[in-house]
Design an enzyme around this catalytic site. Structure first.
Site, PDB file in Angstrom:
ATOM      1  N   ARG A  40     -15.395  11.877   2.394  1.00 60.89           N
ATOM      2  CA  ARG A  40     -16.462  11.521   3.184  1.00 60.89           C
ATOM      3  C   ARG A  40     -17.628  12.444   3.271  1.00 60.89           C
ATOM      4  O   ARG A  40     -18.596  12.197   2.205  1.00 60.89           O
ATOM      5  CB  ARG A  40     -16.297  11.097   4.621  1.00 60.89           C
ATOM      6  CG  ARG A  40     -15.103   9.746   4.647  1.00 60.89           C
ATOM      7  CD  ARG A  40     -15.790   8.778   5.431  1.00 60.89           C
ATOM      8  NE  ARG A  40     -15.280   7.570   5.219  1.00 60.89           N
ATOM      9  CZ  ARG A  40     -14.753   6.451   6.071  1.00 60.89           C
ATOM     10  NH1 ARG A  40     -15.361   6.861   7.298  1.00 60.89           N
ATOM     11  NH2 ARG A  40     -14.164   5.651   5.849  1.00 60.89           N
TER      12      ARG A  40
ATOM     13  N   TYR B 201      -4.580  -6.078   3.533  1.00 62.61           N
ATOM     14  CA  TYR B 201      -5.069  -5.799   2.081  1.00 62.61           C
ATOM     15  C   TYR B 201      -4.462  -6.477   1.339  1.00 62.61           C
ATOM     16  O   TYR B 201      -5.109  -7.313   0.408  1.00 62.61           O
ATOM     17  CB  TYR B 201      -4.951  -4.346   1.827  1.00 62.61           C
ATOM     18  CG  TYR B 201      -5.867  -3.619   2.606  1.00 62.61           C
ATOM     19  CD1 TYR B 201      -7.653  -3.759   2.361  1.00 62.61           C
ATOM     20  CD2 TYR B 201      -5.557  -2.674   3.360  1.00 62.61           C
ATOM     21  CE1 TYR B 201      -8.620  -3.052   3.035  1.00 62.61           C
ATOM     22  CE2 TYR B 201      -6.559  -1.784   4.307  1.00 62.61           C
ATOM     23  CZ  TYR B 201      -7.907  -2.024   4.047  1.00 62.61           C
ATOM     24  OH  TYR B 201      -8.798  -1.422   4.792  1.00 62.61           O
TER      25      TYR B 201
ATOM     26  N   ASP C 265      -4.406   8.190   0.395  1.00 66.22           N
ATOM     27  CA  ASP C 265      -5.102   7.016   1.088  1.00 66.22           C
ATOM     28  C   ASP C 265      -3.891   6.034   1.425  1.00 66.22           C
ATOM     29  O   ASP C 265      -2.815   6.008   0.757  1.00 66.22           O
ATOM     30  CB  ASP C 265      -5.950   6.090   0.052  1.00 66.22           C
ATOM     31  CG  ASP C 265      -6.554   4.776   0.622  1.00 66.22           C
ATOM     32  OD1 ASP C 265      -7.834   5.313   1.427  1.00 66.22           O
ATOM     33  OD2 ASP C 265      -6.217   3.804   0.727  1.00 66.22           O
TER      34      ASP C 265
ATOM     35  N   ARG D 118     -10.596  11.199   9.298  1.00 67.48           N
ATOM     36  CA  ARG D 118     -11.412  11.139   7.880  1.00 67.48           C
ATOM     37  C   ARG D 118     -11.952  12.480   7.548  1.00 67.48           C
ATOM     38  O   ARG D 118     -13.266  12.346   7.176  1.00 67.48           O
ATOM     39  CB  ARG D 118     -12.326   9.875   7.743  1.00 67.48           C
ATOM     40  CG  ARG D 118     -11.539   8.699   8.162  1.00 67.48           C
ATOM     41  CD  ARG D 118     -10.348   8.474   7.051  1.00 67.48           C
ATOM     42  NE  ARG D 118     -10.632   8.157   5.688  1.00 67.48           N
ATOM     43  CZ  ARG D 118     -11.039   7.004   5.240  1.00 67.48           C
ATOM     44  NH1 ARG D 118     -11.046   5.845   5.869  1.00 67.48           N
ATOM     45  NH2 ARG D 118     -11.482   7.153   4.011  1.00 67.48           N
TER      46      ARG D 118
ATOM     47  N   ARG E 275     -14.501  16.052  -6.861  1.00 67.31           N
ATOM     48  CA  ARG E 275     -14.017  14.736  -7.157  1.00 67.31           C
ATOM     49  C   ARG E 275     -14.737  14.548  -8.478  1.00 67.31           C
ATOM     50  O   ARG E 275     -14.109  14.132  -9.271  1.00 67.31           O
ATOM     51  CB  ARG E 275     -14.452  13.621  -6.148  1.00 67.31           C
ATOM     52  CG  ARG E 275     -13.567  13.452  -5.262  1.00 67.31           C
ATOM     53  CD  ARG E 275     -12.378  12.181  -5.440  1.00 67.31           C
ATOM     54  NE  ARG E 275     -12.924  10.991  -5.955  1.00 67.31           N
ATOM     55  CZ  ARG E 275     -13.648   9.877  -5.480  1.00 67.31           C
ATOM     56  NH1 ARG E 275     -13.752  10.123  -4.193  1.00 67.31           N
ATOM     57  NH2 ARG E 275     -14.052   8.931  -6.127  1.00 67.31           N
TER      58      ARG E 275
HETATM   59  O1  1CP Z   1      -9.823  12.762   5.982  1.00 68.54           O
HETATM   60  C1  1CP Z   1      -9.501  11.748   4.862  1.00 68.54           C
HETATM   61  O2  1CP Z   1     -10.509  11.251   4.435  1.00 68.54           O
HETATM   62  C2  1CP Z   1      -8.234  11.701   4.663  1.00 68.54           C
HETATM   63  C3  1CP Z   1      -7.766  10.891   3.433  1.00 68.54           C
HETATM   64  C4  1CP Z   1      -7.846   9.318   3.830  1.00 68.54           C
HETATM   65  C5  1CP Z   1      -7.325   8.883   4.725  1.00 68.54           C
HETATM   66  C6  1CP Z   1      -6.613   9.212   6.003  1.00 68.54           C
HETATM   67  C7  1CP Z   1      -8.495   8.623   2.898  1.00 68.54           C
HETATM   68  C8  1CP Z   1      -9.171   8.807   1.539  1.00 68.54           C
HETATM   69  N1  1CP Z   1      -8.213   7.101   3.100  1.00 68.54           N
HETATM   70  C9  1CP Z   1      -7.525   7.408   4.564  1.00 68.54           C
HETATM   71  C10 1CP Z   1      -6.940   6.256   5.451  1.00 68.54           C
HETATM   72  C11 1CP Z   1      -7.251   4.964   5.136  1.00 68.54           C
HETATM   73  N2  1CP Z   1      -7.744   4.068   3.852  1.00 68.54           N
HETATM   74  C12 1CP Z   1      -7.509   3.788   6.368  1.00 68.54           C
HETATM   75  C13 1CP Z   1      -6.940   4.076   7.839  1.00 68.54           C
HETATM   76  C14 1CP Z   1      -8.106   5.058   8.388  1.00 68.54           C
HETATM   77  C15 1CP Z   1      -9.408   4.229   8.833  1.00 68.54           C
HETATM   78  O3  1CP Z   1      -9.254   3.287   9.545  1.00 68.54           O
HETATM   79  O4  1CP Z   1     -10.335   4.600   8.206  1.00 68.54           O
HETATM   80  C16 1CP Z   1      -8.054   2.493   5.737  1.00 68.54           C
HETATM   81  C17 1CP Z   1      -7.996   1.626   6.514  1.00 68.54           C
HETATM   82  C18 1CP Z   1      -7.909   2.957   4.177  1.00 68.54           C
HETATM   83  C19 1CP Z   1      -8.348   1.950   3.334  1.00 68.54           C
HETATM   84  C20 1CP Z   1      -9.675   2.420   2.580  1.00 68.54           C
HETATM   85  N3  1CP Z   1      -9.802   2.995   1.785  1.00 68.54           N
HETATM   86  C21 1CP Z   1     -10.991   2.046   2.944  1.00 68.54           C
HETATM   87  C22 1CP Z   1     -11.442   1.035   3.997  1.00 68.54           C
HETATM   88  C23 1CP Z   1     -12.053  -0.311   3.558  1.00 68.54           C
HETATM   89  C24 1CP Z   1     -12.207  -1.392   4.407  1.00 68.54           C
HETATM   90  O5  1CP Z   1     -11.252  -2.096   4.567  1.00 68.54           O
HETATM   91  O6  1CP Z   1     -13.214  -1.362   5.224  1.00 68.54           O
HETATM   92  C25 1CP Z   1     -12.013   2.864   2.124  1.00 68.54           C
HETATM   93  C26 1CP Z   1     -13.292   2.804   1.885  1.00 68.54           C
HETATM   94  C27 1CP Z   1     -11.091   3.402   1.258  1.00 68.54           C
HETATM   95  C28 1CP Z   1     -11.529   4.494   0.108  1.00 68.54           C
HETATM   96  C29 1CP Z   1     -11.311   5.922   0.438  1.00 68.54           C
HETATM   97  N4  1CP Z   1     -10.081   6.273   0.905  1.00 68.54           N
HETATM   98  C30 1CP Z   1     -10.296   7.934   1.284  1.00 68.54           C
HETATM   99  C31 1CP Z   1     -11.771   8.098   0.924  1.00 68.54           C
HETATM  100  C32 1CP Z   1     -12.315   9.326   1.281  1.00 68.54           C
HETATM  101  C33 1CP Z   1     -12.385   6.941   0.398  1.00 68.54           C
HETATM  102  C34 1CP Z   1     -13.645   6.776   0.140  1.00 68.54           C
HETATM  103  C35 1CP Z   1     -13.968   6.489  -1.379  1.00 68.54           C
HETATM  104  C36 1CP Z   1     -14.353   7.584  -1.904  1.00 68.54           C
HETATM  105  O7  1CP Z   1     -14.539   8.722  -1.561  1.00 68.54           O
HETATM  106  O8  1CP Z   1     -14.576   7.454  -3.177  1.00 68.54           O
END
Ligand code: 1CP
Length: 346
Positions: free
Chosen positions: A33, A153, A78, A29, A42
Site C-alpha cells: 500500500r 469474489y 492475499d 494493510r 515489488r
Molecule cells: O498489510 C498488508 O497489505 C498485508 C497483505 C495483504 C492482506 C492482509 C494483502 C496484499 N491483501 C490482504 C487481504 C485482503 N485482500 C482483503 C482483506 C482485507 C481488507 O478488507 O482490506 C481483501 C478483501 C483482499 C482482496 C484484494 N486484494 C483487494 C480488494 C478489492 C476489492 O474487492 O475492493 C485488492 C485491491 C487486492 C490487491 C492487494 N492485496 C495486497 C496488496 C498490497 C494489494 C494491492 C495491489 C498491489 O499492491 O499491486
C-alpha cells in the site's frame, strides 16, 4: 530462543485479555500500500507472483516493522492466494482487485474447487519460517479470507458493491451455498494451519464484505462455516481475530463464531462494541483510516478517544477500522504508533 508462550508480547497479551504495559498497535494493510520501499521492492512483479517469492514476502512483511513501532507483523499475502494455489484461474488487476476468469455459479464449478494441500503453498511455510527468525519477539499474524468474502469474489467474478449474485445463491440455492462455503472454510483452515505450523503466533480471518448480511442470515448461512475455521484453529492456542467491515450488527455473532478478538470498523465506538460482544472477548480497532489524511491534531485527538473507549474492553489492540489507504503518509502512521504507546503506558 524462548518457547513461544514465554516470549513477551503486549499484542498477544491484549488478545488474551491479560494486563499489558501499553496498548499494542498494528495497522491492517500495513505491508504494501503506502510505502515507497514496497513499490521499489515489488518493481514490476505482479502481486500474485510476489506472494509466491519467499525472500520478497519476508522483505515486504518486514518493511512496516522497520518503520513503525508496531507490536505485530502481518504476513504479506492475499486472501485469494490459496484459491489460486488450488487452481482457480484468477488475477489481481492493478486498481481493481481480484478478478476470476470463470465465476463459480453452479454445482459442477463448486465440485471442481479442490482442497488445499500444504504442498500447494510451499513458499508460505518457507517465508513464515524465515520471518519468525527475523521478527524475534514481534509476533507474526497469519491470515485467511472468510468463506463469505472468498465466495463473493468467486461468484461475482471480482470486486462488487452489493454482492447480488452471492446473496442470490445464499438465499436461493442454500445447499449449493453450504457446499461452496464448506469447501472455502476447509481451504482457509489449511492455509492458516500452514502459517501457524511454520510459526505464525496469531491469526486473523478477514470477512471484509459480510456486512451486508442480516444477523438472521448470518447466523443461518455464514456463521457455521466461519465457526468451522475458528474451531479447527482452537488446538493451536494462538489468538484468533475476526474482522469485517460494516459489521456493527454482527459483532456479537462474529464473536460467537469462535474469535478471541473481534475486529471493529470505525462505525461503532469501542465502548458500544463492548456491549455487542459476549464477555470474554478482546476488541481490535478502530480509527477511521481516512482520519490519517486530516491534520495531525485531529489524528491525535481521535486516537486518544479510541484509547479511552478501548479501556472499557477486556483487552484492546489498537488498529484502524479498515486497511491503510494507499495515499497515507507513512510519517503519520509512525507518529500514531508512538502516540498509542506513549498515551497508554501504564
Ligand atoms: O498489510 C498488508 O497489505 C498485508 C497483505 C495483504 C492482506 C492482509 C494483502 C496484499 N491483501 C490482504 C487481504 C485482503 N485482500 C482483503 C482483506 C482485507 C481488507 O478488507 O482490506 C481483501 C478483501 C483482499 C482482496 C484484494 N486484494 C483487494 C480488494 C478489492 C476489492 O474487492 O475492493 C485488492 C485491491 C487486492 C490487491 C492487494 N492485496 C495486497 C496488496 C498490497 C494489494 C494491492 C495491489 C498491489 O499492491 O499491486
Amino acid at each position: 530462543m524462548l518457547p513461544t508462550a514465554r516470549r513477551d508480547s503486549s499484542f498477544l497479551d491484549a488478545c488474551r485479555r491479560r494486563p499489558v504495559p501499553h496498548t499494542p498497535v498494528w495497522f491492517m494493510r500495513q505491508a504494501g500500500r503506502s510505502l515507497p520501499e514496497y513499490r521499489e521492492a515489488r518493481g514490476g512483479i505482479p502481486i500474485l507472483e510476489a506472494c509466491t517469492i519467499p525472500d520478497l514476502i519476508v522483505e515486504i512483511t518486514m518493511q512496516p516493522v522497520r518503520r513503525y513501532a508496531v507490536d505485530a507483523a502481518i504476513f504479506f499475502s492475499d486472501i485469494v492466494v490459496p484459491l489460486k494455489a488450488v487452481g482457480v484461474d484468477l488475477d489481481i488487476k492493478p486498481g481493481v482487485g481480484p478478478v476470476i476468469a470463470d465465476p463459480i455459479r453452479d454445482a459442477a464449478a463448486v465440485d471442481r474447487l479442490r482442497p488445499l494441500e500444504p504442498g500447494d503453498v510451499p513458499y508460505a511455510a518457507e517465508a513464515v519460517r524465515s520471518l519468525t527468525g527475523e521478527l524475534g519477539d514481534i509476533p507474526l499474524i497469519g491470515f485467511a479470507g472468510a468463506p463469505f468474502t472468498l465466495a463473493s469474489y468467486l461468484i461475482e467474478g471480482g470486486p462488487s458493491k452489493n454482492h447480488e449474485r452471492t446473496k442470490a445463491m445464499m438465499y436461493g440455492e442454500p445447499e449449493l451455498w453450504a457446499r461452496l462455503l464448506d469447501r472455502l472454510s476447509d481451504i482457509a483452515i489449511a492455509y492458516l494451519k500452514v502459517q501457524v505450523e511454520a510459526g505464525a503466533r496469531a491469526i486473523q480471518v478477514f470477512d471484509s464484505w459480510v456486512g451486508g448480511v442480516s444477523p438472521a442470515d448470518y447466523r443461518a448461512s455464514v456463521l457455521p462455516h466461519s465457526k468451522k475455521i475458528f474451531t479447527a484453529m482452537e488446538e493451536y492456542d494462538v489468538p484468533r481475530i475476526h474482522f469485517g467491515v460494516g459489521t456493527g450488527e454482527l459483532l456479537g455473532l462474529m464473536g460467537e463464531a469462535g474469535a478471541d478478538v473481534v475486529g471493529v470498523d470505525w462505525r461503532v465506538p469501542l465502548d458500544d462494541a463492548v456491549h455487542r460482544v459476549e464477555a470474554g472477548k478482546a476488541l481490535q480497532g478502530n480509527l477511521d483510516p481516512a482520519i490519517l489524511l486530516a491534520p495531525w491534531e485531529v489524528v491525535e485527538a481521535r486516537a486518544r478517544e479510541i484509547l479511552a473507549q478501548g479501556r472499557t474492553a477486556e483487552g484492546h489492540v489498537f488498529n484502524l477500522g479498515h486497511g491503510v489507504l494507499p495515499n497515507t503518509d507513512p510519517g503519520v502512521l509512525a507518529r500514531l504508533a508512538d502516540l498509542v504507546h506513549a498515551e497508554s503506558t501504564r
